[in-house]
Design an enzyme around this catalytic site. Sequence first.
Site, PDB file in Angstrom:
ATOM      1  N   HIS A   1       0.845  -1.207   0.000  1.00 41.98           N
ATOM      2  CA  HIS A   1       0.000   0.000   0.000  1.00 41.98           C
ATOM      3  C   HIS A   1       0.884   1.262   0.000  1.00 41.98           C
ATOM      4  CE1 HIS A   1      -3.149  -2.526   2.393  1.00 41.98           C
ATOM      5  NE2 HIS A   1      -3.631  -2.357   1.186  1.00 41.98           N
TER       6      HIS A   1
ATOM      7  N   LYS B   1     -15.894  -7.511   6.183  1.00 41.23           N
ATOM      8  CA  LYS B   1     -14.653  -7.869   6.882  1.00 41.23           C
ATOM      9  C   LYS B   1     -14.753  -7.531   8.363  1.00 41.23           C
ATOM     10  CE  LYS B   1     -11.479  -7.223   2.960  1.00 41.23           C
ATOM     11  NZ  LYS B   1     -10.358  -6.413   2.428  1.00 41.23           N
TER      12      LYS B   1
ATOM     13  N   ARG C   1      -2.663  -5.892  -8.319  1.00 44.16           N
ATOM     14  CA  ARG C   1      -1.718  -6.989  -8.093  1.00 44.16           C
ATOM     15  C   ARG C   1      -1.931  -8.093  -9.127  1.00 44.16           C
ATOM     16  NH1 ARG C   1      -3.481  -7.280  -1.936  1.00 44.16           N
ATOM     17  NH2 ARG C   1      -5.352  -6.664  -3.068  1.00 44.16           N
TER      18      ARG C   1
ATOM     19  N   SER D   1      -2.932  -7.455   3.163  1.00 47.67           N
ATOM     20  CA  SER D   1      -3.070  -7.360   4.619  1.00 47.67           C
ATOM     21  C   SER D   1      -3.425  -8.733   5.191  1.00 47.67           C
ATOM     22  CB  SER D   1      -4.168  -6.361   4.987  1.00 47.67           C
ATOM     23  OG  SER D   1      -3.843  -5.094   4.500  1.00 47.67           O
TER      24      SER D   1
HETATM   25  P1  ADP Z   1      -6.014  -5.829   0.964  1.00 51.47           P
HETATM   26  O1  ADP Z   1      -6.748  -6.064   2.247  1.00 51.47           O
HETATM   27  O2  ADP Z   1      -6.202  -6.939  -0.031  1.00 51.47           O
HETATM   28  O3  ADP Z   1      -4.586  -5.458   1.140  1.00 51.47           O
HETATM   29  P2  ADP Z   1      -7.165  -3.139   0.558  1.00 51.47           P
HETATM   30  O4  ADP Z   1      -8.633  -2.915   0.430  1.00 51.47           O
HETATM   31  O5  ADP Z   1      -6.559  -2.673   1.826  1.00 51.47           O
HETATM   32  O6  ADP Z   1      -6.820  -4.659   0.261  1.00 51.47           O
HETATM   33  O7  ADP Z   1      -6.399  -2.500  -0.670  1.00 51.47           O
HETATM   34  C1  ADP Z   1      -6.640  -1.204  -1.140  1.00 51.47           C
HETATM   35  C2  ADP Z   1      -6.048  -1.037  -2.507  1.00 51.47           C
HETATM   36  O8  ADP Z   1      -4.647  -1.285  -2.462  1.00 51.47           O
HETATM   37  C3  ADP Z   1      -6.589  -1.977  -3.581  1.00 51.47           C
HETATM   38  O9  ADP Z   1      -6.627  -1.249  -4.799  1.00 51.47           O
HETATM   39  C4  ADP Z   1      -5.551  -3.046  -3.690  1.00 51.47           C
HETATM   40  O10 ADP Z   1      -5.533  -3.632  -4.970  1.00 51.47           O
HETATM   41  C5  ADP Z   1      -4.295  -2.250  -3.439  1.00 51.47           C
HETATM   42  N1  ADP Z   1      -3.212  -3.059  -2.901  1.00 51.47           N
HETATM   43  C6  ADP Z   1      -3.267  -3.858  -1.816  1.00 51.47           C
HETATM   44  N2  ADP Z   1      -2.082  -4.477  -1.610  1.00 51.47           N
HETATM   45  C7  ADP Z   1      -1.259  -4.062  -2.618  1.00 51.47           C
HETATM   46  C8  ADP Z   1       0.075  -4.362  -2.996  1.00 51.47           C
HETATM   47  N3  ADP Z   1       0.802  -5.258  -2.323  1.00 51.47           N
HETATM   48  N4  ADP Z   1       0.605  -3.731  -4.063  1.00 51.47           N
HETATM   49  C9  ADP Z   1      -0.151  -2.873  -4.777  1.00 51.47           C
HETATM   50  N5  ADP Z   1      -1.429  -2.554  -4.504  1.00 51.47           N
HETATM   51  C10 ADP Z   1      -1.986  -3.141  -3.442  1.00 51.47           C
END
Ligand code: ADP
Length: 167
Positions: free
Chosen positions: A17, A41, A90, A128
């Site tokens: 992130h 969630k 991803r 996460s």
């Molecule tokens: P997660 O719980 O799967 O990490 P989130 O809802 O917190 O998902 O993710 C928010 C945004 O960040 C989404 O667009 C997701 O695709 C992106 N994201 C999550 N992890 C990564 C990563 N490792 N690299 C790039 N983008 C990411």
Amino acid sequence: MKIAIYPGSFDPITSGHLNIIRRSSKIFDKLIVCVMVNAGKNPMFTLDERVALIRRVTADLPNVEVDGSHELLAEYAKRKGSCVIVKGLRAGSDFENEFQMAMINHKINPNLDTMFLTAEHQYMYMSSSMVKELASYDVDLSDFLPEEIIDDFKERVSTIHQGGNRI
Ligand code: ADP
């Protein structure tokens, strides 16, 4: 002024992130990272805690603002005067879901477009939920989480385990 919004659950914010935040903060005049509520969630950190953790790791980025919202994203963006949503993409699984959300948001608010930044290779499979899985084992988390939040994360993991709950 070009304002973009980066929405997500960020439970907690990972290095993947943070990579998207750093890269998009260079593209836009202002980036609003918005912690959104996902009814499906059961979060490890409250909305306010997640906002505080993101603020801590983005303290060196002056054009990044961190917020939390219970609103519909399309409505939130309208209120903030933003017409761009930033998303990280991803390998594999993100595409279908993100494509659908981008279409829906554009339908609700036709001024709103979604821009995707591809994940960097070292973060391609990081989420996460994966970090929460690893937390049950004695793994070095420094490749997965920003250094400033690792202690908070470990503390929360041990509190949850003491309560007899699984993460
Ligand atoms: P997660 O719980 O799967 O990490 P989130 O809802 O917190 O998902 O993710 C928010 C945004 O960040 C989404 O667009 C997701 O695709 C992106 N994201 C999550 N992890 C990564 C990563 N490792 N690299 C790039 N983008 C990411």
